[in-house]
Design a protein around this motif. Sequence first.
Motif, PDB file in Angstrom:
ATOM      1  N   ARG A  49       3.792  -4.332   1.783  1.00  0.00           N
ATOM      2  CA  ARG A  49       3.002  -4.751   0.904  1.00  0.00           C
ATOM      3  C   ARG A  49       3.069  -6.213   2.259  1.00  0.00           C
ATOM      4  NH1 ARG A  49       7.780  -4.398  -2.644  1.00  0.00           N
ATOM      5  NH2 ARG A  49       7.211  -2.478  -4.349  1.00  0.00           N
ATOM      6  N   GLY A  50       4.242  -6.722   3.247  1.00  0.00           N
ATOM      7  CA  GLY A  50       3.642  -7.910   4.012  1.00  0.00           C
ATOM      8  C   GLY A  50       2.868  -7.398   4.716  1.00  0.00           C
ATOM      9  N   ILE A  51       2.975  -6.302   5.963  1.00  0.00           N
ATOM     10  CA  ILE A  51       1.163  -5.814   6.605  1.00  0.00           C
ATOM     11  C   ILE A  51       0.657  -5.466   6.051  1.00  0.00           C
ATOM     12  CG2 ILE A  51       2.244  -3.808   7.024  1.00  0.00           C
ATOM     13  CD1 ILE A  51       2.647  -4.492  10.300  1.00  0.00           C
ATOM     14  N   SER A  52       0.316  -5.664   5.480  1.00  0.00           N
ATOM     15  CA  SER A  52      -0.793  -5.603   4.714  1.00  0.00           C
ATOM     16  C   SER A  52      -2.232  -6.268   4.438  1.00  0.00           C
ATOM     17  CB  SER A  52      -1.272  -4.375   3.211  1.00  0.00           C
ATOM     18  OG  SER A  52      -0.214  -4.884   2.314  1.00  0.00           O
ATOM     19  N   GLY A  53      -0.930  -7.456   4.266  1.00  0.00           N
ATOM     20  CA  GLY A  53      -2.458  -8.568   4.092  1.00  0.00           C
ATOM     21  C   GLY A  53      -2.472  -8.754   1.900  1.00  0.00           C
ATOM     22  N   LYS A  54      -2.295  -7.885   1.749  1.00  0.00           N
ATOM     23  CA  LYS A  54      -2.593  -7.628   0.261  1.00  0.00           C
ATOM     24  C   LYS A  54      -2.015  -7.855  -0.932  1.00  0.00           C
ATOM     25  CE  LYS A  54      -6.369  -5.195   1.486  1.00  0.00           C
ATOM     26  NZ  LYS A  54      -7.602  -5.544   1.949  1.00  0.00           N
ATOM     27  N   PHE A  55      -0.436  -8.616  -0.803  1.00  0.00           N
ATOM     28  CA  PHE A  55       0.064  -9.040  -1.221  1.00  0.00           C
ATOM     29  C   PHE A  55       0.757 -10.938  -0.985  1.00  0.00           C
ATOM     30  CE2 PHE A  55       0.176  -4.628  -1.289  1.00  0.00           C
ATOM     31  CZ  PHE A  55       0.174  -4.106  -2.888  1.00  0.00           C
TER      32      PHE A  55
END
Length: 540
Positions: free
Chosen positions: A141-147
């Motif tokens: 969730r953190g590294i994807s930048g989608k949340f």
Amino acid sequence: MELGFLIVFMLVFIGLSFLMGLYLKKIISYEDTFGEKVFSLIERPMLKLLGTSEKMNFKDYLISILVSNLVMAIVSFIVLLVASGLRWDTTINTAISFITNTNLQHYRGEDIPVFVQSLVMIFLMFTSAATGISVAFAFIRGISGKFNSLGNFFEDFTKVIVRVLLPISFVVAILLMLGGVPQSLGSETLASTLSGSKQTIMSGPIATFEAIKHIGTNGGGYFGANSAHPFENPTPITNIIEMLSMMVISGGLIASFGLIMKNKKQGIVLFATCLTIFLMLFGMLHFGEIAKGSYLSSLGIQNGMNIEGKEVRFDGILSTLFSTITTTFTTGSVNTSLDSLSHLSVIAAMLGMMLNSIFGGDGVGFLNLITYVILSVFICGLMVGRTPELFSKKVEAKEMKCASIAILVHPTIILIPLAIAAIVSKGTGDYHTLSRMLYEFTSAAANNGSLMEGIRDNTVFYNLLTGITMLIGRYVSMGALLYASYSLMLKPSVGNAEGFKTDNVLFYIILTIIILVIGALTFFPALCLGPIAEYLTSIG
């Protein structure tokens, strides 16, 4: 024949990983899953007991992990100390081992009462796997930048157990029971032999134990012989089921990341990197067991295969593939005596744990893989003279420090304890003893749990030193990488700026080379003093 089996097996693994990725992606993204109403009904009282579903920042998420794991470890220690008959130092080591998903066993499985196996061992195998997978969810969730949040640890922890581990373990346990693995609430059976005498046969919830042991990449054995024991792994079919069980969630997490990023090529690059190095290590390990030469002459060769220390049910590819999987997916389950492997095979097995990012254990293996992605992007950024970017976020000093901690802590907690052990024992005596000691600390640091055996490790010295190693190996890198992910999440996106692409063939080659080169530079000197020296001596 063997090549055909390997191809079919890997295709099945890839297919199951994609299906698992689709399922995990829904849980990570808070989407409804199959059986949503039933799962929600089960989860609701558990979430009320554990805490609210409010989203957490990095500090809250990490504290929740540490406190919950500490409480479970203390309770398990008390139960083990009172009910198992283990010494205090062995009890400490065992509690740490199972809470860290290592399952390094300095005791015989047969010595533990059935109710303790269920109350402590099986319970911790669920919770330790759920902890690792929950961290992977937050990290993605953190590294994807989608949340805009890491999520809530207690919510993730509950959903992983209810929606992932319990259903899959139930199915695997049924399949293992159909394959001949015993399942009983009783502790033993009194049988009459052909000669008329009586024999006591240990029993218990073995199928349940074996299911979560492999699904959760735990690896502890209900019996001392682990999955070489006919009750734990009776046939080639159960052997294949157990191998796939070890692989499916770790592979699924990589697939889910590509789906969440809405960039399947990104998932394919990461998966292909792991698969390439996995096949390289398997080829090395398998060749070491089939190679003909003087260095294998003392090990017992049959049809070009080293059969010493192997179950006749699994000789050949079912032994070497299992050994490769258990060390790269950091499970620790074994169906072969690792001490009986050829020197070349031991090197391959150690490398799987030393690299500690080739799929790896449930959850944490994915974090370690992304560590190398961050490092690769940073190196490429230096080469082209610009600030490195990862998934449209700038990778700066803060993230690189976290990645450096994660990479450096692993060899540190292998090589320093090895040196201490060598000093305390006043030398190792021979190359093989050093190899055994190196394997012991490598397994503990990678939270693997498999052992070569042959050294007296059930001592106060080894129990405490490997216990410290397991704790550092589990929680330091986990905390550092979770913080790196949280830091990237808070950064603004650089938009469509031309950054270094991480979803093409070039990056696949770079990432593969960097993982191999860093592993070689870090561990080659230690390997030279142990298994490599053994190998060169034996062929000299």
